[in-house]
Write a protein that holds these residues in place. Sequence first.
Motif, mmCIF file in Angstrom:
data_model
loop_
_atom_site.group_PDB
_atom_site.id
_atom_site.type_symbol
_atom_site.label_atom_id
_atom_site.label_comp_id
_atom_site.label_asym_id
_atom_site.label_seq_id
_atom_site.Cartn_x
_atom_site.Cartn_y
_atom_site.Cartn_z
ATOM 1 N N ASN A 370 -7.923 11.054 21.390
ATOM 2 C CA ASN A 370 -8.634 12.291 21.262
ATOM 3 C C ASN A 370 -9.871 12.061 20.847
ATOM 4 O OD1 ASN A 370 -6.516 13.867 22.273
ATOM 5 N ND2 ASN A 370 -5.400 14.021 20.012
ATOM 6 N N SER A 375 -13.000 13.644 28.343
ATOM 7 C CA SER A 375 -13.167 14.851 29.233
ATOM 8 C C SER A 375 -15.014 14.924 29.428
ATOM 9 C CB SER A 375 -12.947 15.861 28.295
ATOM 10 O OG SER A 375 -11.446 16.057 28.094
ATOM 11 N N GLN A 416 -8.755 21.471 30.676
ATOM 12 C CA GLN A 416 -7.635 21.708 29.896
ATOM 13 C C GLN A 416 -7.912 23.248 29.471
ATOM 14 O OE1 GLN A 416 -7.982 19.057 26.302
ATOM 15 N NE2 GLN A 416 -9.098 17.931 27.335
ATOM 16 N N ASP A 497 -8.074 17.177 34.450
ATOM 17 C CA ASP A 497 -8.048 16.791 32.961
ATOM 18 C C ASP A 497 -7.002 17.457 32.237
ATOM 19 O OD1 ASP A 497 -9.022 16.458 30.216
ATOM 20 O OD2 ASP A 497 -10.870 17.430 30.470
ATOM 21 N N GLU A 498 -5.949 16.629 31.847
ATOM 22 C CA GLU A 498 -4.712 16.921 31.146
ATOM 23 C C GLU A 498 -4.003 18.160 31.860
ATOM 24 O OE1 GLU A 498 -3.517 15.172 28.800
ATOM 25 O OE2 GLU A 498 -5.305 14.334 27.748
ATOM 26 N N SER A 501 -0.020 18.649 31.356
ATOM 27 C CA SER A 501 0.620 18.590 30.113
ATOM 28 C C SER A 501 1.711 19.797 30.112
ATOM 29 C CB SER A 501 -0.540 19.063 29.062
ATOM 30 O OG SER A 501 -1.133 20.245 29.393
ATOM 31 N N SER A 528 -5.804 11.773 31.075
ATOM 32 C CA SER A 528 -4.389 12.072 30.562
ATOM 33 C C SER A 528 -4.070 11.159 29.421
ATOM 34 C CB SER A 528 -3.363 12.069 31.845
ATOM 35 O OG SER A 528 -2.193 12.220 31.241
ATOM 36 N N HIS A 529 -3.117 11.676 28.620
ATOM 37 C CA HIS A 529 -2.638 10.959 27.444
ATOM 38 C C HIS A 529 -1.186 10.501 28.049
ATOM 39 C CE1 HIS A 529 -5.546 13.327 24.844
ATOM 40 N NE2 HIS A 529 -5.369 12.002 23.992
ATOM 41 N N ARG A 530 -0.593 10.871 29.183
ATOM 42 C CA ARG A 530 0.715 10.784 29.553
ATOM 43 C C ARG A 530 0.473 9.144 30.448
ATOM 44 N NH1 ARG A 530 3.127 16.520 30.852
ATOM 45 N NH2 ARG A 530 4.978 15.486 30.972
#
Length: 589
Positions: A370, A375, A416, A497-498, A501, A528-530
Amino acid sequence: MKLIHPKIFKNTIRDFVLVVFVTIISTYIVTEYIKNTQKLYDTFIAATDYHKSLLILSLFAIIRIFQIILKQYQVYIETRLQLIVSNNIESAFYSSLNPKTITEIETPSFQNDLNTIRYGISTFTQLLLSFISIIQNILLIVIYSFLIINQKWYLLIIIALYSSPNILNEMKLSKFRMQYIENTSDISRQKAMYAEYFTKSEAQKELLIFSMKDYLLSKWLRLTQIVTKLELAHKKKDISSATLVSMLGPLGYMVVQFVLLTDVFNKSLTIGQYMALITTIGMLEGSFISLAPTIGKLKAMNAMKVKLNLFYKKYIDQEYYSETVEEISPINFIEINNLFFKYPHSTNYSLKNINLSINPGDILVIVGENGSGKSTLAKIILGLHGIQNGQLFYNGVDINNIERGKLFSNMSVVTQDYLKYPFPLLENITLEADVKLEMVEEFCARFNYLLPDQKDLISDCLLGIDYEGSRQLSGGQWQRIAIARALYKDSRILVLDEATSAMDPETESKLMKDIVETREKKITIIVSHRLHIALYASKIIVVQNGEIVEHGTHMELMDNKGKYYNMVQSQTYQKEENQDGYRDIQRVI
């Protein structure tokens, strides 16, 4: 945007002509009213012709009734003008708000400046609508002045001397009021924001669960006290200045009365002439009083014009764009060279030394912690942030040489903070009122899992919770609609962008497979964080502290056992405590 533009007067010419016509008639009636005032009183004083007195009195009543009818008709026409002109000005203003980027838009200074501009535009609207009143007052001042000069020319000098300070004061106060709006814009917006939380439906869950209403109320009350104090201080200066100036009126009027009464007692002025002059002087004072605020607004318009030009220069016409605009064909590749970027009023760079090539068919996945700049990089690729020349190229053309509208026609995005439009489902996806239903049906057949209910496509039911009869959706359903909107545009460049989620794993997997299949020759960028999404990537970059620290395919980065490897491990395994200590167990993603 120009303060005076033909669009502002669209559908108003007829009403302007009508108001001018009514104004001329009203002005003529006023002169007749004054003439008959003198005749009426002279006839009463002489008491020689009862029937003539009744006739003049009847004429007075007719004139007065006609004045009332004209006045009410004028009010209706001016109200209609106000609505049309106000809508035209707002339409022209909103149409002209076409910023090339969001860099300066996403700042508190933009909101504060916008607040001042809105006040100025509101003042300008009132000024335009007062234009007929200005003409009427000027005409009346000329007529009243002429009538007074014919009787006692020096009275006009006395009246001008005690009426002029009121006009000068209004000119001073108009500037003072504009400065007040400008200086209190930030704190006024804060107060309005807190007030909105009390009624905003999305805020009620946290207000209840966290029992934070008292806390929020205390913040609102503190700001209210500050705003009230500032408002009262402003009013105090306003009223004090106006009171001092207004006191000159009664003093001047006493001087005029003294002169007129002296002439009456000296028999050089009849009672009828005296009453006619007093009536004329009263009306002349009224015209001066009505004209004063308008002249003040005219004075403020010059300052408003300067502020508007600065506003557009700062937020709309950014200085680093080339005057030479090149045509851009459908975008096939993107090149980033030594990109540095920092936000306005920030001393730290959000992105540093970014170098990246993106080719047709690439699925680029951007990962990182983060606040690492993922982004921000995606928004720069979309052309949403302003950057210096020589750092970003589309098909070999510098971004600052490309017309932004043409560039954005190649882009599609799910951010997001995507918007939840209170539109029917079909319009939420197409963002158009008139669409080819065959195209929509073909799209929905492919991506039917993104729709709450395909039957809703032909429904006029609004989505959301803001209006009666609207349909409430879950967060996941809204996110799917946002994705459908982005995919329906079928652009050369798609940024997510995400975007998944709130999506369940099964739907997410199907979506990614469809993206790979339908966007084979186009560019897709996923933030993504995934990290399991990275398995679909042709290229992965890892961003840390604004820099690309790793890049490659999933297998290459796993073999490197660097930052990406550690991130994957942290999502794939978790610690479980047992009698022998801790052991790693595989998680289901």
